[in-house]
Design an enzyme around this catalytic site. Sequence first.
Site, PDB file in Angstrom:
ATOM      1  N   ALA A  87       1.081  -1.533  -0.197  1.00 35.50           N
ATOM      2  CA  ALA A  87      -0.245   0.176   0.063  1.00 35.50           C
ATOM      3  C   ALA A  87       1.092   1.200   0.481  1.00 35.50           C
ATOM      4  CB  ALA A  87      -0.376  -0.303   1.194  1.00 35.50           C
ATOM      5  N   THR A  88       1.850   1.099   0.667  1.00 37.87           N
ATOM      6  CA  THR A  88       3.167   2.476   0.635  1.00 37.87           C
ATOM      7  C   THR A  88       2.888   3.055  -0.795  1.00 37.87           C
ATOM      8  OG1 THR A  88       3.460   1.833   3.025  1.00 37.87           O
ATOM      9  CG2 THR A  88       4.815   3.797   1.454  1.00 37.87           C
ATOM     10  N   ASN A 133      -6.337   3.728   9.686  1.00 38.29           N
ATOM     11  CA  ASN A 133      -6.427   2.357  10.558  1.00 38.29           C
ATOM     12  C   ASN A 133      -6.127   1.966  11.630  1.00 38.29           C
ATOM     13  OD1 ASN A 133      -4.588   4.574   8.695  1.00 38.29           O
ATOM     14  ND2 ASN A 133      -3.290   3.334  10.177  1.00 38.29           N
ATOM     15  N   ALA A 151      -2.057  -6.786   0.073  1.00 36.67           N
ATOM     16  CA  ALA A 151      -2.501  -8.260   0.426  1.00 36.67           C
ATOM     17  C   ALA A 151      -2.795  -8.457   1.478  1.00 36.67           C
ATOM     18  CB  ALA A 151      -1.694  -9.047  -0.592  1.00 36.67           C
ATOM     19  N   HIS A 152      -1.655  -7.771   2.898  1.00 36.53           N
ATOM     20  CA  HIS A 152      -1.067  -8.507   3.842  1.00 36.53           C
ATOM     21  C   HIS A 152      -2.136  -7.968   4.889  1.00 36.53           C
ATOM     22  CE1 HIS A 152       0.768  -4.759   6.745  1.00 36.53           C
ATOM     23  NE2 HIS A 152       0.833  -4.262   5.226  1.00 36.53           N
ATOM     24  N   THR A 210      10.091  -6.336 -11.858  1.00 30.87           N
ATOM     25  CA  THR A 210       9.982  -8.040 -12.008  1.00 30.87           C
ATOM     26  C   THR A 210       8.862  -8.621 -11.125  1.00 30.87           C
ATOM     27  OG1 THR A 210      11.635  -8.889 -13.224  1.00 30.87           O
ATOM     28  CG2 THR A 210      11.174 -11.224 -12.893  1.00 30.87           C
ATOM     29  N   CYS A 217       3.047   1.207  12.536  1.00 31.24           N
ATOM     30  CA  CYS A 217       4.176   2.169  11.569  1.00 31.24           C
ATOM     31  C   CYS A 217       4.758   2.824  12.321  1.00 31.24           C
ATOM     32  CB  CYS A 217       3.778   2.546   9.631  1.00 31.24           C
ATOM     33  SG  CYS A 217       2.949   1.727   9.383  1.00 31.24           S
TER      34      CYS A 217
END
Lengths: 386, 119
Positions: free
Chosen positions: A73-74, A153, A202-203, A241, A325
Amino acid sequence: MADTQIYLDYAASTPVDARVLDRMREVAEVAYANPSSTHAAGRLTHEIIGRAAAQLGGLLNVDPATLVWTSGATESDNLAIAGGARYRAHRGKHIVTMKTEHKAVTDVFETLAKEGFEVTWVDPDTNGLLSPEAFTAALRDDTQFASIMFVNNETGVVQDIEALGTICRERSILFHVDAAQAVGKVPIDLGALPVDLLSLTAHKFYGPKGIGALYIADRADCHVEPILFGGGQQRRIRPGTLPTDLVAGLGMAAVVADGGIEDDLKHLRQLRGILWDGIRGIDGVTLNGDPDGFPGILNVSVEDIEGESLLLALEPICVATGSACNSRSQEPSYVLRALGCSDMRAQSAIRFSIGRPSTREEVEFAVRRYRDSVAHLRELAPEAAA
Amino acid sequence: MSADPYNSEVRALFAAPVHAGVVADGKAVLVDDQGIRVELAARPENGQLSIMRFRAWGCPHLVAAAEWVCCHYEGGPVSALENFPTARIMEDLAVPTEKTGRILVLEDAIQSLGCSLSH
């Protein structure tokens, strides 16, 4: 249970779902080739990534081609805000966001301010909500970009994205939504919502760390300039990649979430109710944020208690004092201060965040522990000097 | 990225502050400074600190340090309050440098208690 770790910090991160882990392991064993390679092994990897995009697209109701993979997300926030505002700089230099956004958003706005953009920081009301009227009042004729988070959050406050997005559409303002706490947890239909850019990771919904995505609507003048350079991957928007196993994991997390969101919300509402009912009667306890916010987060303050000591006294319960964070910071939460909380109230704030694996027993233990800890610390404290 | 901010001694002292409380028939001082509060109380008997207690409002390092000083001074001479082992507390409890001010508030409380008991 007293010696067992009790994890109530799901807003910081979630465990990887077993089905996601299985999928990642399966993919890691076979799809090691570079997805940009045109040989058979590369095509297999490319196909797996395409399948994951379709899975995530299914969760959000969007064309998979509108999704750009990122590291989380960052990066998605950085790409959307810096890339979006710079791309649209010819339309104006005024950009808008809220004071309660995540650092991944506010820090980018501050960077853009140094580049000459004019930033308006909108205050929420005391519940953390942004009214359409307050948002409209912050806009100008030269406003070209706005960013508002879906679910906060720290407090779980849910903004009215549909109303705010509609205002942006009417004024041709590019509208970004940081949905890191929302995707996979609350229903999101991007086929219907007036959102141009949406960040996710995703996390936060039982997928792996290190992978996220940015949705870029397929609309005229909706585009972002790249912030990374070094290859032509992903339509030159985000080179590099791709980590195929992580991408596949995100796809599977989307599949697991899709169709299970209502059950998850019901579970979270029940547990949040037990938690809040258990501690709301303690003298001096207040809820920070909107009582009708996302049920996975409960942010509470208590009078006359020092937050850092409360956090340690609550162990083995894993909770947060601020956003994870920034939780090593000694400063009271800037989000809570923006809601009008005093420093004293903000520094005693604890964020409980409940998740899919949370149980009634864990929450009931947390209630007892919180009550006991507050009582113990109050007993330990001397009266304030007159 | 997030190393444990507390060493084992801080954890032990914070979890079981056996010297927390007040002293009946003793002398007490309260220092309220830098956003923290420390109250120290003691009863002198024959020049000795027969019992010493504390109450504190602050972070775990402060609570642990208050318990530490009670353990350190209790049973010893009142005159010992003239010396405060700042460096040893900082080291034993691995107090972060940004919290030095809180230990100095505790030092003020010890000195104030010493003055109170010597008059």
